[in-house]
Enzyme design. Sequence first.
Site, short mmCIF file in Angstrom:
data_model
loop_
_atom_site.label_atom_id
_atom_site.label_comp_id
_atom_site.label_asym_id
_atom_site.label_seq_id
_atom_site.Cartn_x
_atom_site.Cartn_y
_atom_site.Cartn_z
N CYS A 1 -2.20 -2.60 0.61
CA CYS A 1 -2.36 -2.07 -0.74
C CYS A 1 -3.27 -3.06 -1.46
CB CYS A 1 -1.03 -1.86 -1.44
SG CYS A 1 -0.06 -3.36 -1.68
N LYS A 2 -3.17 -3.16 -2.76
CA LYS A 2 -4.07 -4.07 -3.47
C LYS A 2 -3.88 -5.51 -3.03
CE LYS A 2 -5.20 -5.68 -8.13
NZ LYS A 2 -4.94 -5.51 -9.57
#
Length: 580
Positions: free
Chosen positions: A493-494
């Site tokens: 994810c980020k």
Amino acid sequence: SDRHLQFVPTNLHSQRMEVSSADVITVGAPADHHQAFRHGGLKRLLAKHRCALPFETRASSLQFIIFPGECQVILLITNVLGGFSPVVCFLRSSFSGCLSVFPCQTEQFVHELKDELIKSALLAAHKFCPAHCNNSRHGNVTTGNGTLRGRSSTNQERPPSPGQQQGDRCDEEYDEEEWDRTWANVAKSLSCIIAMADRLRGRDEASSSSSSSSSSSSSSSSSSSSWQEELLPLVVTLRDCVREAVAKVRTAMTFMVLQGAAAATVTQGPVQLVQRRHAVFSQALSAVVCGFVLKLIGCLDDADFLQQLHTVGVLAEFEGLLSTYGDELGMLEDMEVGVADLSSVAFTVTEAKSDKPDDLLPTLSGDWGSLVVEVPLPHDTFALLPWELREEHLIRLHPVLFNIGINQQQSLAERFGDSSQQERLNQQSVERLKVFCSSLSDGLPQLGESHTVLKVLHEEHHTVETRKRKNVEVLWLAAKICRRLNGIRLTSCKSAKDRTAMSVTLEQCVLLRDRHTLSPQHFSRALNCMRREGCRLENVQKNVGSRKFAFSGTDRQTGRQTDRQAGRQAGRQTGRQADR
């Protein structure tokens, strides 16, 4: 976002569940946070850069790309040719000292002139360099006695018509025989010099035997001057031939190198864009190397996996949880290009020099577009590999990327934004999976689960085409296919903390359910336990200094719905199995 750390992957971890020996590599999405995403990510920036160029520039520069290794060949040829001219000049002042080694150097010189790379460079320069083409039409041919004669009128260039432009002459076909005559002139000139030197040497030996000892010094002086008078015109002819050949080759090689540089510029873009691409690629490469090493060591006793490495390669499946809204859309654009660039990477397994940690670190070699990661193994471990892999066989990497945004930002993107990039990316990844499965079934016909894999792949294709909001089933099916095909699993994810933790713990519970008889009524309990007490929470604490996940109320509700949906699906599947 530190400029000095932009090549380092964010929060790279590997987590192994011992009961199943199932590895999951988690890493923050490969993206250049230092340059940020004000103007988008790599996918958008590369498209803008190519569209901004004139069509002629894009078309012409991409036709001539210097392949890996050719730069070294060009440098070697240029050095050989450049070093030969001083030898010819030195021959004019010292005939006897040079004639012993001169034929060998000339032979090497002529051999380099016959290289196919030079011919292709001359052809490219002929098409795009009018001045070079026109000048090369007025070469000369060496005659048997070493003098030069002009080319016949049939080979002369016809004068252009009144309406014809000067550069239009280069539309004529390239004359390969013209270049053959150029390098042949050098060889013929050398033959003339050697023949003349043999005649002069024989004449001197005959005259010295008949002359008296008193006149030997004057005879020697007159012999030296005679050699210079006889050989000097031939040496001058050789010098002219060498200069003509070297001038043509240097012009063509310079053109070739500049075209290769222009192609690389068109492909990658300006300096900031190239740096961004390399930073993203470095992060993705670090993560996939970590996964490959763990996969290789964990599957040394799996004969099918080792044979798959040799015949087809290894699959690397990246799971993205990025939204298609705001900065994360730029991260996804970076990640897409970074993962795609991994397709040019290959692995090779070697025997380590020792068991010291420094000797067991992977190393990188090669050029951009053909990088090779060398993975050293200890002697005992290396001996377990089949002989094909021990012979430093290249193992191809097949990367794919599936992305489904799951946070509240994705809800905004689906309502008010655009998720077409995610849909296009998932469709392309399905097609790449189909190609990999096809090559795998051809290379390994004994694969027992091929029918099951194709069935799941068909289901994945249908799920992607459905285009349902936050369709996490796309990720579950992709992970299932990757496990069946002995692939490397990477979740991003980020920053690889919160959403990644939810995904990894859910996947581990699914593995416990499918492979180790975890009952459906204990599914949610085990999932909550892993998220409360497992190393994923410790990972979050290391990053943010707090033992909690950064989810809003909306996210927690979505997470609970996902958990309940997974539990219900697990219960239905277990019930169907019991009925059967």
